[in-house]
Design a protein around this motif. Sequence first.
Motif, PDB file in Angstrom:
ATOM      1  N   ASN A 203      46.645   5.573   9.637  1.00 20.37           N
ATOM      2  CA  ASN A 203      45.887   6.995   9.839  1.00 20.37           C
ATOM      3  C   ASN A 203      44.448   6.685  10.064  1.00 20.37           C
ATOM      4  O   ASN A 203      43.678   7.481  10.393  1.00 20.37           O
ATOM      5  CB  ASN A 203      46.222   7.866   9.271  1.00 20.37           C
ATOM      6  CG  ASN A 203      45.814   7.822   7.588  1.00 20.37           C
ATOM      7  OD1 ASN A 203      44.880   6.811   7.271  1.00 20.37           O
ATOM      8  ND2 ASN A 203      46.396   8.190   6.555  1.00 20.37           N
ATOM      9  N   THR A 204      43.870   5.395   9.777  1.00 22.74           N
ATOM     10  CA  THR A 204      42.572   5.148   9.804  1.00 22.74           C
ATOM     11  C   THR A 204      42.201   3.898  10.756  1.00 22.74           C
ATOM     12  O   THR A 204      41.605   4.307  11.657  1.00 22.74           O
ATOM     13  CB  THR A 204      41.993   4.767   8.275  1.00 22.74           C
ATOM     14  OG1 THR A 204      42.355   5.689   7.409  1.00 22.74           O
ATOM     15  CG2 THR A 204      40.592   4.712   8.230  1.00 22.74           C
ATOM     16  N   LEU A 205      42.569   2.809  10.331  1.00 19.90           N
ATOM     17  CA  LEU A 205      42.178   1.672  11.343  1.00 19.90           C
ATOM     18  C   LEU A 205      42.844   1.706  12.633  1.00 19.90           C
ATOM     19  O   LEU A 205      42.304   1.640  13.738  1.00 19.90           O
ATOM     20  CB  LEU A 205      42.465   0.269  10.326  1.00 19.90           C
ATOM     21  CG  LEU A 205      41.763  -0.213   9.536  1.00 19.90           C
ATOM     22  CD1 LEU A 205      42.390  -1.572   8.936  1.00 19.90           C
ATOM     23  CD2 LEU A 205      40.213  -0.276   9.539  1.00 19.90           C
ATOM     24  N   GLU A 206      44.301   1.947  12.540  1.00 17.66           N
ATOM     25  CA  GLU A 206      45.107   1.904  13.929  1.00 17.66           C
ATOM     26  C   GLU A 206      44.691   2.849  14.642  1.00 17.66           C
ATOM     27  O   GLU A 206      44.645   3.008  15.952  1.00 17.66           O
ATOM     28  CB  GLU A 206      46.537   1.805  13.787  1.00 17.66           C
ATOM     29  CG  GLU A 206      46.710   0.286  13.237  1.00 17.66           C
ATOM     30  CD  GLU A 206      48.405   0.283  13.142  1.00 17.66           C
ATOM     31  OE1 GLU A 206      49.097   1.233  13.509  1.00 17.66           O
ATOM     32  OE2 GLU A 206      48.713  -0.928  13.036  1.00 17.66           O
ATOM     33  N   ALA A 207      44.220   4.196  13.788  1.00 16.74           N
ATOM     34  CA  ALA A 207      43.878   5.538  14.642  1.00 16.74           C
ATOM     35  C   ALA A 207      42.614   5.519  15.380  1.00 16.74           C
ATOM     36  O   ALA A 207      42.472   5.767  16.459  1.00 16.74           O
ATOM     37  CB  ALA A 207      44.003   6.656  13.661  1.00 16.74           C
ATOM     38  N   LEU A 208      41.648   4.592  14.575  1.00 18.22           N
ATOM     39  CA  LEU A 208      40.651   4.213  15.518  1.00 18.22           C
ATOM     40  C   LEU A 208      40.459   3.407  16.498  1.00 18.22           C
ATOM     41  O   LEU A 208      39.819   3.499  17.647  1.00 18.22           O
ATOM     42  CB  LEU A 208      39.346   3.769  14.300  1.00 18.22           C
ATOM     43  CG  LEU A 208      37.941   3.407  14.436  1.00 18.22           C
ATOM     44  CD1 LEU A 208      37.306   4.964  14.934  1.00 18.22           C
ATOM     45  CD2 LEU A 208      37.312   2.792  13.360  1.00 18.22           C
ATOM     46  N   GLU A 209      41.457   2.516  16.266  1.00 20.97           N
ATOM     47  CA  GLU A 209      41.745   1.609  17.730  1.00 20.97           C
ATOM     48  C   GLU A 209      42.263   2.532  18.845  1.00 20.97           C
ATOM     49  O   GLU A 209      42.044   1.904  20.000  1.00 20.97           O
ATOM     50  CB  GLU A 209      42.784   0.266  17.068  1.00 20.97           C
ATOM     51  CG  GLU A 209      42.148  -0.513  16.085  1.00 20.97           C
ATOM     52  CD  GLU A 209      41.240  -1.582  17.044  1.00 20.97           C
ATOM     53  OE1 GLU A 209      41.920  -2.227  17.987  1.00 20.97           O
ATOM     54  OE2 GLU A 209      40.053  -1.511  16.705  1.00 20.97           O
ATOM     55  N   ARG A 210      42.948   3.437  18.420  1.00 21.84           N
ATOM     56  CA  ARG A 210      43.581   4.224  19.553  1.00 21.84           C
ATOM     57  C   ARG A 210      42.516   5.018  20.016  1.00 21.84           C
ATOM     58  O   ARG A 210      42.938   5.492  21.584  1.00 21.84           O
ATOM     59  CB  ARG A 210      44.956   5.226  19.056  1.00 21.84           C
ATOM     60  CG  ARG A 210      45.977   4.096  18.604  1.00 21.84           C
ATOM     61  CD  ARG A 210      47.376   5.101  18.197  1.00 21.84           C
ATOM     62  NE  ARG A 210      48.450   4.389  17.498  1.00 21.84           N
ATOM     63  CZ  ARG A 210      49.113   3.664  18.372  1.00 21.84           C
ATOM     64  NH1 ARG A 210      49.346   3.914  19.377  1.00 21.84           N
ATOM     65  NH2 ARG A 210      50.456   3.114  17.526  1.00 21.84           N
TER      66      ARG A 210
END
Length: 695
Positions: free
Chosen positions: A64-71
């Motif tokens: 919900n943080t790193l991968e959300a930022l990547e998306r």
Amino acid sequence: MTSEALPLDAAHPFARASDLPYGLPDFRELREEHYLPALRAGMAEQRAEVDAIASDPAEPTVENTLEALERSGRLLHRVASAFYVQSGAESTPGLQAVEEAVAPLLAAHSDAIWLDGRLHARVEALAARLEADGTELAPDTAWLLHRTRTRFARAGVGLSDADQERLRAINTEITSLDAAFGRLLLAGANAAAVLVTDEAELDGLPDDARAAAAQAATARGHEGAWLIELQLPTQQSVLSLLRDRGLRERVLTASLTRGAGGEHDTRRTLLDLVRLRAERARLLGFEHHAAYVAADATAGSAQAVEAMLARLAPAAVANAREEAADLERALQADHPGASLEPWDWSFYAGRVRQERRALDEAQLRPYLELERVLADGVFHAAHLLYGLTFAERHDLVGYHPDVRVFEVFDADGTGIGLFLGDWWTRPAKRGGAWMNSLVDQSTLLGEAPVVVNNLNVPRPPAGQPTLLTWDEVITLFHEFGHALHGLLSAVRYPSQSGTSVPRDFVEFPSQVNEMWAWHPEVLRSFAVHHETGEPMPTAWVETLLAARQDGEGFATTEYLAAALLDQAWYRLAPQDVPTDVEEVEAFEARALRDAGVDLRTVPPRYRTTYFNHIFGSGYSAGYYAYIWSEVLDADTVEWFAENGGLRRENGDAFRARLLGRGGSIDPLQAFRDLRGRDPRIEPLLARRGLLRAAR
């Protein structure tokens, strides 16, 4: 959301992801007026996505943080990628206006993300919890977390509110000035093209190059004349061919004086850039901009860069002086009593090489036809090494009619991406050669790569072949090395895709790929006469291979002069940056003299006023990257040789351990995984003829 960032109408080409193969933008539908509203909508959309991440009440996790930022920011990425690919290669007044309007907005948008204290706190909380729990992340995720934290710090998230406000203003102005420098340089290069009205002056220029010059003149309204268009570096390829010394002087003078006055003067712009970057570095706690850049690269420090360049410069200059003495003797045979001048160097280097090795570059060109070099050289080497095959897709179009689209297939027949090639020079195309990415490979997003290579080869008249110089052949292989870095990427996160590596590492794979142009098997495959089909004579091939070190004193010195000039500008404190544009040339002269590379006959590869790498293309304080990367490249060439050379097993190993990993790992660790040790400088010194002198 303001009226300037309205949601896109459903009919807008960017309102949805492209449904073309591999997500290729639909350039048939795209118009200049589509870009600005789509860029604004993309920024608004990403800000909303980032706000949702930053304000999420749930405990921060990778998902919900790193991968959300990547998306986040997919619309913005699609639009910006297409825009900057097109504006670099076809910079029309309309696209220039869009760039001028959007550059400060994009700078402010980036600051809004990376100076967001809530988002930063969330990332830091995630890192602290993972450390406390002893959670071991996958290597690529751990590296993503490390790089994300580093990016926040380097963006200035820890500064006071007042300093952050000043930083935002600096970043906005830098972005605008970068774009302005590029526009001035392009216009200045077009204006500086040399018009020839007496065909006798073109003595020595081959028929195809002469026809291309006539076509360029006609296109600009000079029917019956010839136009020599300028390439980005100081030295121009025609200088090795033109027998008329006066015309050679005119051409090089036009090259050397670009941007130093008149309507397209770049000096005020570049001085402002140097001062602002120096001020930003101080705000962020660095002595100067060069230190700021090196700290985030494999070099690690500006002192390491300085030490390497200082080690190489004296030996390179000594070699260049020896070469100059030989050229002076050759010049005297034609012009008794004359002194060797910078515009003489390329011509007499060719003369000396021809006398010593019976090698005439003009004779090579009929054997270096673009189509053959591409299919039976560049693509053939990629097939032998990686099993790749290429099929032209005539049903797909690029951003300009010159662009060609190829689908790329893996050894098992699976399509892995698209490769776009744009080879010819145009008045609206920036100089040089480069690689762009339209779509980044990512398993997180389920996207495959779409990459672009640009060159600036003079376009022949319709129906005539494009014949290359040997330097242009090397450039074609070099840029395709960048393309392979993108095409063979096999990473999860889009920010780690392909060439998303430090600036002083990104040139490494592309420089490695140059070696295959020299490989006898590959060279025999593409070096075929475009009319007769006869292979290049064996003696010529052997001579070409034997001559690889010829002229290395000149080549290394002109490169180092530019790299040292870059460092000199970006080691200045804000208060030490000249304020008068008339001081630019004096500063340059002092910097070259102090570095010991002020050879009158060997001007820098780029002088300050047209140094696009460091004032318009993201290489500020980073031009050293080419020779820094060449240390890794030369060492890797030895690794290939030690393991049997042009073998599929070697290609697969290079792909798996280095190309495919993109920026998902510490780049020097990727090198160690390939080589089994840290890099050594000795192979580079041997390649450039510096081994004995540099000890």
